[in-house]
Design an enzyme around this catalytic site. Structure first.
Site, PDB file in Angstrom:
ATOM      1  CD  GLU A  73       7.537   8.231   7.935  1.00 31.14           C
ATOM      2  OE1 GLU A  73       7.692   8.907   6.901  1.00 31.14           O
ATOM      3  OE2 GLU A  73       8.352   8.249   8.857  1.00 31.14           O
ATOM      4  CG  ASP A 101       2.219  -1.159   1.115  1.00 33.55           C
ATOM      5  OD1 ASP A 101       2.790  -0.880   2.189  1.00 33.55           O
ATOM      6  OD2 ASP A 101       1.014  -1.433   1.044  1.00 33.55           O
ATOM      7  CG  ASN A 102       3.938   2.961   4.672  1.00 33.35           C
ATOM      8  OD1 ASN A 102       4.921   3.507   5.153  1.00 33.35           O
ATOM      9  ND2 ASN A 102       2.711   3.271   4.990  1.00 33.35           N
ATOM     10  CB  CYS A 116      -4.867  28.964  -3.369  1.00 34.55           C
ATOM     11  SG  CYS A 116      -3.484  29.102  -2.267  1.00 34.55           S
ATOM     12  CE  LYS A 152      -1.676  -9.109   2.466  1.00 39.20           C
ATOM     13  NZ  LYS A 152      -1.396  -7.934   1.633  1.00 39.20           N
ATOM     14  N   GLY A 189       2.651  -8.273  -2.023  1.00 40.36           N
ATOM     15  CA  GLY A 189       2.917  -8.493  -3.441  1.00 40.36           C
ATOM     16  C   GLY A 189       4.349  -8.911  -3.705  1.00 40.36           C
TER      17      GLY A 189
END
Ligand SMILES: [Zn+2]
Lengths: 158, 647
Positions: free
Chosen positions: B147, B144-145, B200, B99, B54
């Site tokens: 890490e 986009d990530n 929980c 890409k 993008g």
């Protein structure tokens, strides 16, 4: 994990733990068969508090840290099937300081986590039961005590 | 061609930093932008664009149209149909292709005189190492990530290459500049990422729709169709862990095999049994833990028989469509049930019908996936099941129900991408890159794209200074040249760490290799460490300490911390360097240690309400770019932390 915040913080935690930790506790990163170290998974042992049903046991606990540690708390687990009102069947410990929406703060140390979990052993949080064994705790205390003692024997320190 | 020496890493001697050190801003921004000098520089420098999605498509276009001529681009992904609405360098005929390669070709057509190299690969691969990054004058991130962004941040710090970092999420966007020693690094401020929910809350006390969606997707789905051990609902203790089995199985409320299909059990029967188990038995079990409900509303069990849709008949017969011959491989329960509007919210009856039908369809039509199925947001049947299962649970707990469309967005962490945001962000990246090239460092800014009524569309602030407490960028770095095949760990410890750096009890780690000396070690640990000493560096566990490894060094007895970036030389000149190594760069001396705990609480910055922006690639989610504290505003960014790292 190639570096970064989580690994750097865990190296600090390791250093601090080696310098000073509560008597009888064990906490160390996992070592693989090939001699490599998995710093994001720690194997720990908690001694049961003297004067409680848990006395004499060394209870195994694992801490699993994510890339987002210390923003996020580690996942803290006893062995699956561990008998305690705040431990889920898969072993996950339900404790407010481990809840990112409640008590977790990035400044909480490994030592504080382990001391917190040790305290929880004999003082379960009945507001937040994780499983059915809390019924024994409330309604059938002899049964509860008996099962805890059996479990303590199973995890007796050698 | 006169490449600028101070910015060109390729010609710089190994110990010269081309960012830190060159302190004076030569030209004031924006005047620098109009000069011939910058124009020439833009043509001469080499930049790396990370990501061709993008932001990446827009960025590459803006770079070539601004006169950049030497560009390399990395992206792992291939083009998908859903990219075509905004990743405008791609056409339908490119679907399935890389890409990076297609984007490079497309901009080459716009400006045939450029020199562009594309890599289809993951930036985590070892070929993209410190040396690879050193070749660039600056690195531009359109990732986009989270890490991967952290990884690039560390590599840029090690390679001493300035980084322009970006992220977008819908109408929101951010661009920041990271120059080692001058501005904060990407990790100086913690990045709150995906929200995680404690077991929980998910198992016992959900109170938001997302809790039900996460329960359905991450606990129920794997339990029914995937690897059940991976689910937190899985209740069987692993064999051998048993304490006194008889006493403790009381803890295990269920027969462990309850989630398995019985021999000869029909798929419809199994689906109904699961419904009753999940929404009646288990809910009543929870309801009976009355302490949980002192300050909460107790959950209500569902009665399957009251929720049957007429089409199912009384005895749980197959719906009419099935009998009419729709094949069992049908991919959608909604289609069969006539619930085609993804935006409508189903009632309890409809949710029950979708649940039953989806479970049965999965068992009958996709039996080959059983035991290993994973939730995928593009798997319609899986999304239908998760929607219905989450809604039924929501009904039990008095939480509002969601449409399939909303559930899909939550479960897949989808934030819809906006091409205009990507275009603006890319423009800002190039502006900041030009400031870097003009060495107008003081004018570098962090920019935010915001939408709030009358407020400015783009707000900007000076790039913040590095945080002294940042464990990533505040650590001193030096380059260590040696022969990793010859030098043993013992020699490294004795000659370099104790001999040269005067450490007392060094600790080392590098990836999954670690070595420790000093107090506080157990017998087995001491033995393990001793064994490691004999090995050549390249043969240490975890892939070895090799060329471009970043070795983290600490001292258990003193205050010292450094990163050594290893350069391996096979043909080592013993006469020139009789010590067997060469250490370049300045490291601070080791000091007597203050309390380590103080160090932790100082560095653990308790900045809880920092913001997270999620960036686009695929309309799929992405991860956070945080903004400095001064600009706090809560934007929720849900991301899937288990997602594979992408370029
Ligand atoms: Zn930093």
């Amino acid at each position: 994990m190639s570096g970064g915040m989580a690994a750097a913080r865990l190296a600090e935690e390791r250093k601090a733990w080696r310098k000073d930790h509560p008597f009888g506790y064990v906490a160390k990163p996992e070592v693989e068969a090939d001699g490599s170290t998995n710093i994001v998974k720690w194997h720990c042992k908690l001694p049961g508090k003297a004067g409680t049903l848990w006395e004499g046991g060394m209870f195994p606990l694992t801490l699993e840290f994510s890339h987002d540690y210390p923003t996020k708390p580690p996942r803290v687990k006893f062995p699956a099937g561990f008998y305690h009102p705040n431990v889920f069947p898969q072993g996950d410990v339900c404790l407010s300081i481990l809840n990112p929406q409640k008590g977790w703060r990035p400044s909480i140390t490994v030592k504080q986590i382990l001391v917190g979990v040790q305290g929880l052993l004999d003082e379960p949080n009945i507001e937040d039961p994780a499983n059915e064994c809390y019924r024994d705790f409330k309604r059938n205390r002899p049964q509860y005590d008996k099962t805890v003692k059996l479990q303590t024997k199973r995890y007796a320190a050698d | 061609m006169g490449r600028d020496k101070t910015l060109s890493s390729g010609t710089a001697p190994p110990d010269t930093l081309h960012t830190a050190g060159s302190s004076q801003d030569v030209l004031a921004w924006p005047w620098a932008a109009t000069g011939e000098e910058l124009k020439q520089r833009v043509q001469d420098v080499k930049v790396l664009a990370v990501g061709a999605g993008g932001i990446g498509c827009e960025l590459l276009k803006t770079l070539v149209m601004s006169g950049f001529k030497h560009i390399e681009v990395v992206d792992l992904d291939t083009i998908e149909t859903s990219n075509l609405n905004r990743q405008f360098l791609f056409r339908k005929r490119h679907v399935g292709k890389s890409k990076a390669l297609v984007a490079a070709e497309a901009v080459k057509q716009m400006r045939p005189d450029i020199d562009i190299t594309a890599y289809q690969g993951n930036v985590n691969e070892s070929r993209f190492d410190v040396d690879f990054f050193r070749r660039f004058d600056c690195v531009l991130n359109g990732l986009d990530n989270l890490e991967a962004r952290r990884h690039i941040n560390r590599l840029c710090l090690a390679a001493e290459v300035p980084l322009v970092e970006s992220g977008t999420a819908g109408y929101l966007g951010q661009v920041s500049v990271h120059i080692k020693g001058r501005t904060e690094c990407f990790e100086c401020q913690p990045k709150p990422t995906s929200k995680t929910f404690p077991v929980c809350t998910l198992r016992n006390t959900p109170d938001k729709p997302i809790h039900c969606v996460v329960w359905a997707k991450e606990m129920l789905f794997p339990l029914l169709f995937g690897a059940p051990e991976a689910s937190d609902l899985h209740e069987a203790p692993p064999a051998g862990s048993g304490i006194d089995a008889a006493a403790v199985t009381r803890n295990i409320a269920d027969d462990p095999s309850c989630y398995q299909r019985a021999e000869g059990e029909s798929s419809t029967h199994f689906a109904e049994r699961m419904f009753r188990h999940l929404y009646c038995t288990k809910i009543n079990e929870l309801r009976n833990m009355e302490d949980l409900w002192r300050s909460r509303r107790p959950p209500q069990a569902l009665d399957l028989d009251a929720l049957r849709m007429p089409a199912y008949g009384d005895g749980g017969d197959q719906p009419a469509a099935i009998e009419a011959g729709v094949p069992a491989t049908a991919s959608s329960a909604c289609k069969e049930l006539g619930l085609s509007d993804a935006h409508s919210v189903w009632n309890d009856q409809q949710n029950a019908a979708v649940f039953l039908r989806a479970v049965a369809l999965f068992l009958d039509g996709r039996s080959h996936e059983l035991g290993s199925a994973q939730f995928d947001k593009d798997d319609l049947l899986a999304v239908e099941l998760v929607t219905a299962a989450a809604n039924l649970r929501a009904t039990c707990f008095g939480i509002s129900r969601q449409s399939l469309f909303e559930t899909k967005g939550m479960a897949g962490n989808i934030i819809h991408a906006i091409a205009t945001t990507n275009a603006i962000v890319s423009g800002l990246i190039v502006v900041e890159a030009m400031k870097l090239l003009a060495r107008s460092f003081a004018s570098c800014q962090t920019s935010f794209l915001q939408v709030s009524g009358s407020k400015r569309l783009v707000s900007r602030m000076s790039a913040p200074e590095p945080s002294a407490a940042c464990m990533v960028c505040s650590t001193a770095q030096a380059r260590l040249v040696l022969n990793a095949n010859k030098m043993s760990l013992q020699q490294l410890v004795d000659k370099v760490l104790k001999g040269r750096l005067a450490l007392i009890a060094p600790s080392l780690w590098c990836g999954t290799f670690s070595y420790e000396e000093g107090e506080g070690l157990e017998e087995d640990e001491i033995t393990r460490n001793r064994k490691l000493l004999l090995l050549p560096l390249a043969q240490l566990p975890g892939g070895g300490v090799v060329h471009n490894s970043i070795l983290h060094v600490d001292d258990q007895e003193q205050c010292f911390k450094a990163q050594l970036i290893i350069t391996h030389r096979e043909d080592w000149d013993d006469e020139q360097h009789p010590e067997g190594f060469y250490l370049g760069g300045d490291l601070p001396p080791a000091l007597t240690e203050p309390s380590v705990e103080a160090a932790i609480s100082e560095t653990a910055s308790p900045n809880e309400d920092v913001v997270s922006l999620t960036s686009d690639d695929d309309g799929v989610a992405a991860e956070a770019a945080a903004r400095p504290v001064a600009k706090r505003k809560a934007i929720e960014g849900n991301t899937d932390s288990s997602k594979r790292p992408r370029t």
